[in-house]
Design a protein around this motif. Sequence first.
Motif, PDB file in Angstrom:
ATOM      1  N   GLY A 131       4.568  46.817  32.366  1.00 47.16           N
ATOM      2  CA  GLY A 131       4.549  45.363  32.444  1.00 47.16           C
ATOM      3  C   GLY A 131       5.916  44.738  32.239  1.00 47.16           C
ATOM      4  N   PRO A 132       5.996  43.415  32.274  1.00 49.08           N
ATOM      5  CA  PRO A 132       7.276  42.717  32.121  1.00 49.08           C
ATOM      6  C   PRO A 132       7.837  42.856  30.716  1.00 49.08           C
ATOM      7  CG  PRO A 132       5.459  41.156  32.086  1.00 49.08           C
ATOM      8  CD  PRO A 132       4.877  42.488  32.488  1.00 49.08           C
ATOM      9  N   GLU A 133       9.140  42.721  30.609  1.00 51.70           N
ATOM     10  CA  GLU A 133       9.806  42.713  29.321  1.00 51.70           C
ATOM     11  C   GLU A 133       9.508  41.395  28.597  1.00 51.70           C
ATOM     12  OE1 GLU A 133      12.039  44.894  27.743  1.00 51.70           O
ATOM     13  OE2 GLU A 133      11.449  46.404  29.210  1.00 51.70           O
ATOM     14  N   PRO A 134       9.432  41.416  27.269  1.00 51.72           N
ATOM     15  CA  PRO A 134       9.165  40.182  26.524  1.00 51.72           C
ATOM     16  C   PRO A 134      10.177  39.076  26.778  1.00 51.72           C
ATOM     17  CG  PRO A 134       8.859  42.094  25.109  1.00 51.72           C
ATOM     18  CD  PRO A 134       9.470  42.592  26.390  1.00 51.72           C
ATOM     19  N   PHE A 135      11.413  39.457  27.132  1.00 49.31           N
ATOM     20  CA  PHE A 135      12.447  38.456  27.355  1.00 49.31           C
ATOM     21  C   PHE A 135      12.866  38.355  28.828  1.00 49.31           C
ATOM     22  CE2 PHE A 135      12.692  39.601  22.913  1.00 49.31           C
ATOM     23  CZ  PHE A 135      12.768  38.356  22.293  1.00 49.31           C
ATOM     24  N   ASP A 136      12.029  38.863  29.700  1.00 51.19           N
ATOM     25  CA  ASP A 136      12.273  38.685  31.136  1.00 51.19           C
ATOM     26  C   ASP A 136      12.288  37.184  31.429  1.00 51.19           C
ATOM     27  OD1 ASP A 136      11.979  38.413  33.957  1.00 51.19           O
ATOM     28  OD2 ASP A 136      11.030  40.382  34.076  1.00 51.19           O
ATOM     29  N   PRO A 137      13.351  36.679  32.070  1.00 49.49           N
ATOM     30  CA  PRO A 137      13.414  35.241  32.370  1.00 49.49           C
ATOM     31  C   PRO A 137      12.208  34.739  33.144  1.00 49.49           C
ATOM     32  CG  PRO A 137      15.526  36.290  32.793  1.00 49.49           C
ATOM     33  CD  PRO A 137      14.551  37.397  32.533  1.00 49.49           C
ATOM     34  N   ARG A 138      11.578  35.631  33.891  1.00 44.20           N
ATOM     35  CA  ARG A 138      10.396  35.225  34.664  1.00 44.20           C
ATOM     36  C   ARG A 138       9.153  35.104  33.800  1.00 44.20           C
ATOM     37  NH1 ARG A 138      11.172  40.059  38.830  1.00 44.20           N
ATOM     38  NH2 ARG A 138      11.638  40.980  36.791  1.00 44.20           N
ATOM     39  N   LEU A 139       9.191  35.694  32.606  1.00 42.34           N
ATOM     40  CA  LEU A 139       8.053  35.603  31.701  1.00 42.34           C
ATOM     41  C   LEU A 139       8.210  34.340  30.859  1.00 42.34           C
ATOM     42  CD1 LEU A 139       5.430  36.982  30.797  1.00 42.34           C
ATOM     43  CD2 LEU A 139       6.740  38.116  29.000  1.00 42.34           C
ATOM     44  N   THR A 140       7.985  33.214  31.488  1.00 40.42           N
ATOM     45  CA  THR A 140       8.046  31.937  30.802  1.00 40.42           C
ATOM     46  C   THR A 140       6.794  31.743  29.962  1.00 40.42           C
ATOM     47  OG1 THR A 140       6.975  30.795  32.623  1.00 40.42           O
ATOM     48  CG2 THR A 140       9.386  30.973  32.712  1.00 40.42           C
ATOM     49  N   GLU A 141       6.792  30.699  29.173  1.00 40.55           N
ATOM     50  CA  GLU A 141       5.601  30.393  28.380  1.00 40.55           C
ATOM     51  C   GLU A 141       4.392  30.165  29.284  1.00 40.55           C
ATOM     52  OE1 GLU A 141       4.407  26.781  25.427  1.00 40.55           O
ATOM     53  OE2 GLU A 141       6.242  27.892  24.907  1.00 40.55           O
ATOM     54  N   GLY A 167       6.944  47.223  25.468  1.00 42.00           N
ATOM     55  CA  GLY A 167       7.757  47.343  24.274  1.00 42.00           C
ATOM     56  C   GLY A 167       7.101  47.044  22.950  1.00 42.00           C
ATOM     57  N   ILE A 168       5.919  46.430  22.956  1.00 44.93           N
ATOM     58  CA  ILE A 168       5.254  46.057  21.703  1.00 44.93           C
ATOM     59  C   ILE A 168       4.239  47.132  21.330  1.00 44.93           C
ATOM     60  CG2 ILE A 168       3.826  44.329  20.551  1.00 44.93           C
ATOM     61  CD1 ILE A 168       4.967  42.282  22.541  1.00 44.93           C
ATOM     62  N   TYR A 200       3.102  33.455  22.313  1.00 43.33           N
ATOM     63  CA  TYR A 200       4.315  33.663  23.122  1.00 43.33           C
ATOM     64  C   TYR A 200       5.565  33.380  22.286  1.00 43.33           C
ATOM     65  CZ  TYR A 200       7.868  32.841  26.720  1.00 43.33           C
ATOM     66  OH  TYR A 200       9.011  32.863  27.486  1.00 43.33           O
ATOM     67  N   ARG A 201       5.575  32.248  21.603  1.00 45.81           N
ATOM     68  CA  ARG A 201       6.735  31.870  20.797  1.00 45.81           C
ATOM     69  C   ARG A 201       6.930  32.837  19.632  1.00 45.81           C
ATOM     70  NH1 ARG A 201       4.446  25.749  20.793  1.00 45.81           N
ATOM     71  NH2 ARG A 201       4.932  25.248  22.963  1.00 45.81           N
ATOM     72  N   ALA A 202       5.815  33.254  19.035  1.00 48.52           N
ATOM     73  CA  ALA A 202       5.890  34.213  17.935  1.00 48.52           C
ATOM     74  C   ALA A 202       6.449  35.549  18.405  1.00 48.52           C
ATOM     75  CB  ALA A 202       4.506  34.401  17.317  1.00 48.52           C
ATOM     76  N   MET A 203       6.034  35.994  19.588  1.00 45.57           N
ATOM     77  CA  MET A 203       6.529  37.254  20.155  1.00 45.57           C
ATOM     78  C   MET A 203       8.051  37.231  20.268  1.00 45.57           C
ATOM     79  SD  MET A 203       5.778  38.813  23.966  1.00 45.57           S
ATOM     80  CE  MET A 203       6.558  37.384  24.780  1.00 45.57           C
ATOM     81  N   ARG A 204       8.573  36.203  20.842  1.00 46.82           N
ATOM     82  CA  ARG A 204      10.014  36.121  21.037  1.00 46.82           C
ATOM     83  C   ARG A 204      10.755  35.959  19.704  1.00 46.82           C
ATOM     84  NH1 ARG A 204      11.179  34.956  26.626  1.00 46.82           N
ATOM     85  NH2 ARG A 204      13.048  33.778  26.098  1.00 46.82           N
ATOM     86  N   LYS A 205      10.179  35.210  18.786  1.00 49.24           N
ATOM     87  CA  LYS A 205      10.815  34.993  17.483  1.00 49.24           C
ATOM     88  C   LYS A 205      10.838  36.284  16.664  1.00 49.24           C
ATOM     89  CE  LYS A 205      10.495  31.950  13.400  1.00 49.24           C
ATOM     90  NZ  LYS A 205      10.286  32.926  12.329  1.00 49.24           N
TER      91      LYS A 205
END
Length: 272
Positions: A131-141, A167-168, A200-205
């Motif tokens: 799947g996509p990376e957590p910080f892939d620019p395309r993986l927006t909120e 990655g998680i 989503y925000r928690a994942m990135r934080k």
Amino acid sequence: MPEWPEMETYRQQLSPLVCGLTIRHVDVNREKTINEPAEAFQAALTGRKIMFVERRGKHLLFHLDDGNRLLLHLMLGGYLYYGPHAEKDESRFQVIFTFEDGNKLFFGGLRLGYLHRITAKTALERFREIGPEPFDPRLTEEAFVAMLDKKRGKLKPALVDQKWIAGIGNFYSDEICFEAGVVPFADIPSLSDGTKRNVYRAMRKVLTEAAEAGGYMDQKLTAADTFTGGFAERCRVYGREGEPCSRCGGTIRMETVSSRKMFYCPSCQGTN
């Protein structure tokens, strides 16, 4: 098992240490760790240079100067060590690279993990299923919420599904759920739009903070490494069963759902 922050920590620390160096010698102490006969593996890598180190999910990819790749997955118990010698019997490491400057890269704990030499094409094919990376620019909120809208089942199994997002694992999925204020066993269809956005925000934080602190693994990459493992003391729920919650003072609980351990605070983590 090392997850996104741990593998990103390895990537960042290894890159300036090994990139551009020639591999002068390869020791293989466990042939099951690699994907070809030891003699072929050693012959193919001797004299090769590592051009750069890439991370994809929980994997590291060492790009070689002949266009091939070394695909590393540490799985449960795997780790890396770099230096002129190891602090324990070197025969206990599954693979060892000796570089032109005399330093060595030790691959340890790979009873379940692997180090495979593959082509660039094979690498691309392998990662098409991830799947996509957590910080892939395309993986927006918005894109993340849309992905969750199509998902069924419990929240934690979705977060650790490498085909859904890369990655998680068990550790950070619980930390993410805590940060988002939702139990890891919440039914995804029951989650509100606001909770999905919080996840989503928690994942990135959480992943950002963990990577900046060196992840949670306690195996140091080098003898002078004081960075790796800095997040271990900052985790808030994982492995803390019976301890007081840092947010509300409640008691951290551990439950097993579908053979998967889940740590959470029943006092301040809601369900939706």
